[in-house]
Design a protein around this motif. Sequence first.
Motif, PDB file in Angstrom:
ATOM      1  N   GLY A  43       0.803  -1.350  -0.236  1.00 16.51           N
ATOM      2  CA  GLY A  43       0.083   0.016  -0.046  1.00 16.51           C
ATOM      3  C   GLY A  43       0.824   1.178   0.255  1.00 16.51           C
ATOM      4  N   GLY A  45       2.269   2.689  -2.621  1.00 16.62           N
ATOM      5  CA  GLY A  45       2.210   3.073  -4.047  1.00 16.62           C
ATOM      6  C   GLY A  45       3.035   2.681  -4.879  1.00 16.62           C
ATOM      7  N   LYS A  46       3.345   1.453  -4.690  1.00 16.07           N
ATOM      8  CA  LYS A  46       4.446   0.693  -5.697  1.00 16.07           C
ATOM      9  C   LYS A  46       3.772   0.784  -6.981  1.00 16.07           C
ATOM     10  N   SER A  47       2.650   0.245  -7.087  1.00 12.71           N
ATOM     11  CA  SER A  47       1.807   0.053  -8.586  1.00 12.71           C
ATOM     12  C   SER A  47       1.997   1.452  -9.436  1.00 12.71           C
ATOM     13  N   PHE A  48       1.481   2.318  -8.558  1.00  6.68           N
ATOM     14  CA  PHE A  48       1.409   3.662  -9.005  1.00  6.68           C
ATOM     15  C   PHE A  48       2.741   4.134  -9.739  1.00  6.68           C
ATOM     16  N   ASN A 205       7.301   7.873  -1.667  1.00  5.94           N
ATOM     17  CA  ASN A 205       6.178   8.418  -2.361  1.00  5.94           C
ATOM     18  C   ASN A 205       5.456   8.962  -1.181  1.00  5.94           C
ATOM     19  N   PRO A 241       4.914  13.888  -4.344  1.00  8.15           N
ATOM     20  CA  PRO A 241       4.034  14.588  -3.513  1.00  8.15           C
ATOM     21  C   PRO A 241       2.443  13.620  -3.181  1.00  8.15           C
ATOM     22  N   ASN A 250      -6.465   7.087 -10.285  1.00  8.97           N
ATOM     23  CA  ASN A 250      -6.340   5.580 -10.390  1.00  8.97           C
ATOM     24  C   ASN A 250      -7.556   4.947 -10.096  1.00  8.97           C
TER      25      ASN A 250
HETATM   26  N1  LIG Z   1       1.545  10.099  -4.003  1.00 11.04           N
HETATM   27  C1  LIG Z   1       0.319   9.702  -3.923  1.00 11.04           C
HETATM   28  N2  LIG Z   1      -0.997  10.558  -3.606  1.00 11.04           N
HETATM   29  C2  LIG Z   1      -2.053  10.187  -3.458  1.00 11.04           C
HETATM   30  N3  LIG Z   1      -2.467   9.016  -3.550  1.00 11.04           N
HETATM   31  C3  LIG Z   1      -1.401   8.072  -3.759  1.00 11.04           C
HETATM   32  C4  LIG Z   1      -0.176   8.325  -4.002  1.00 11.04           C
HETATM   33  N4  LIG Z   1       0.460   7.335  -4.261  1.00 11.04           N
HETATM   34  C5  LIG Z   1      -0.508   6.080  -4.437  1.00 11.04           C
HETATM   35  N5  LIG Z   1      -1.795   6.427  -3.922  1.00 11.04           N
HETATM   36  C6  LIG Z   1      -3.016   5.818  -3.683  1.00 11.04           C
HETATM   37  O1  LIG Z   1      -2.480   4.892  -2.892  1.00 11.04           O
HETATM   38  C7  LIG Z   1      -3.215   3.545  -2.934  1.00 11.04           C
HETATM   39  C8  LIG Z   1      -2.069   2.560  -2.915  1.00 11.04           C
HETATM   40  O2  LIG Z   1      -1.229   2.608  -4.015  1.00 11.04           O
HETATM   41  P1  LIG Z   1      -0.913   1.467  -5.057  1.00 11.04           P
HETATM   42  O3  LIG Z   1      -2.067   0.521  -5.273  1.00 11.04           O
HETATM   43  O4  LIG Z   1       0.060   1.937  -6.180  1.00 11.04           O
HETATM   44  O5  LIG Z   1       0.028   0.831  -3.759  1.00 11.04           O
HETATM   45  P2  LIG Z   1       0.953  -0.446  -3.693  1.00 11.04           P
HETATM   46  O6  LIG Z   1       2.091  -0.282  -3.035  1.00 11.04           O
HETATM   47  O7  LIG Z   1       0.935  -1.169  -5.260  1.00 11.04           O
HETATM   48  O8  LIG Z   1      -0.311  -1.499  -2.976  1.00 11.04           O
HETATM   49  P3  LIG Z   1      -0.176  -3.091  -2.802  1.00 11.04           P
HETATM   50  O9  LIG Z   1       0.497  -3.399  -1.748  1.00 11.04           O
HETATM   51  O10 LIG Z   1      -1.790  -3.480  -2.564  1.00 11.04           O
HETATM   52  O11 LIG Z   1       0.153  -3.616  -4.001  1.00 11.04           O
HETATM   53  C9  LIG Z   1      -3.931   3.919  -4.367  1.00 11.04           C
HETATM   54  O12 LIG Z   1      -5.293   4.067  -3.951  1.00 11.04           O
HETATM   55  C10 LIG Z   1      -3.343   4.805  -4.953  1.00 11.04           C
HETATM   56  O13 LIG Z   1      -4.106   5.673  -5.947  1.00 11.04           O
END
Ligand SMILES: Nc1ncnc2c1ncn2[C@@H]1O[C@H](COP(=O)(O)OP(=O)(O)OP(=O)(O)O)[C@@H](O)[C@H]1O
Length: 293
Positions: A43, A45-48, A205, A241, A250
């Motif tokens: 969670g 934001g790795k995928s983002f 992130n 940010p 997303n």
């Molecule tokens: N910089 C940011 N600002 C606002 N929201 C963000 C930001 N980065 C990520 N998010 C939001 O946070 C949530 C988690 O992001 P993401 O799915 O990329 O995380 P992850 O690390 O891939 O999660 P997982 O462990 O479930 O794979 C998503 O809803 C995404 O839209």
Amino acid sequence: MAASALDKQRQEAIKRAIEQQKLIAEKMKNIKYKIVVLSGKGGVGKSFVTASLAMALAMKGKRVAVFDADIHGPSIPKMLGVHGKRMYALPDGRLLPVDGPLGVKVVSIDFLLESEEQAVIWRGPLKTAAIRELLAFTEWGDLDYLLVDLPPGTGDEQLTIAQLIPGLSGSIIVTIPSDVSRIVVKKAVTFAKRLNIPVIGIIENMAYFECPDGSRHYIFGKGAGRKIAEEMGVPFLGEIPIDPRISKANDEGKPFFVEYPDSKAAKAFLEIAEKIIKTVEGKTGGQESQQKS
Ligand SMILES: Nc1ncnc2c1ncn2[C@@H]1O[C@H](COP(=O)(O)OP(=O)(O)OP(=O)(O)O)[C@@H](O)[C@H]1O
Ligand SMILES: [Mg+2]
């Protein structure tokens, strides 16, 4: 009798896995740089970050693909605006990636699932087999970069998946500013060591929030990512940010980077992409010239 039938089954499965591993290497021959994106915590934001970096690298003129190896929560297609699309299968069984924004190619189990719930029940060995199969039959074409979004965590499952990809160039670690970030980064660095690949750098992130008047607020504390990078002896790539438009885009399945190219986050991704190019391509150049001399 039953035991020997089981042995035979096992031998066939091993044979199939070896054949597929050869196919994977063959299919990936024309990809110059393969990078895994990691985090020791879910969670963050790795995928983002993976999706945005892919678009930023494409903006820099690179031929890029993303492999979404997260079977439980394949979020890459949504973040690249291609959720619901299907990979095209050629008559000989080869699979073509889905075309995403800025020419980024996308491969995800999401394109092969009948419903979003389907993969949730898969266990470890089945997941690895599904990913191996997907990699063995995908026709990537000529690429500069393949970014791999691993499932959250840095355990054996993630290691097994990463090991299916031959010739990894390095890893990028994603963290957030918090007390746990030190542990997150430590785990990820250990993971990269186990894979025997260099850490290209750390991305922090959700580092700060910028108000409409331009003032920056480091809500969870300033500079933690940079400090940890220094402590661990790995490069710091930059801060992204918090931006409510990111989570909105997303959630709506729109690629943020394309929707908001003038945002601070998009600009930060372009700067980070530049650093990655310098590190990865600079290194290869160095190695080549060393070999020549
Ligand atoms: N910089 C940011 N600002 C606002 N929201 C963000 C930001 N980065 C990520 N998010 C939001 O946070 C949530 C988690 O992001 P993401 O799915 O990329 O995380 P992850 O690390 O891939 O999660 P997982 O462990 O479930 O794979 C998503 O809803 C995404 O839209
Ligand atoms: Mg994810």
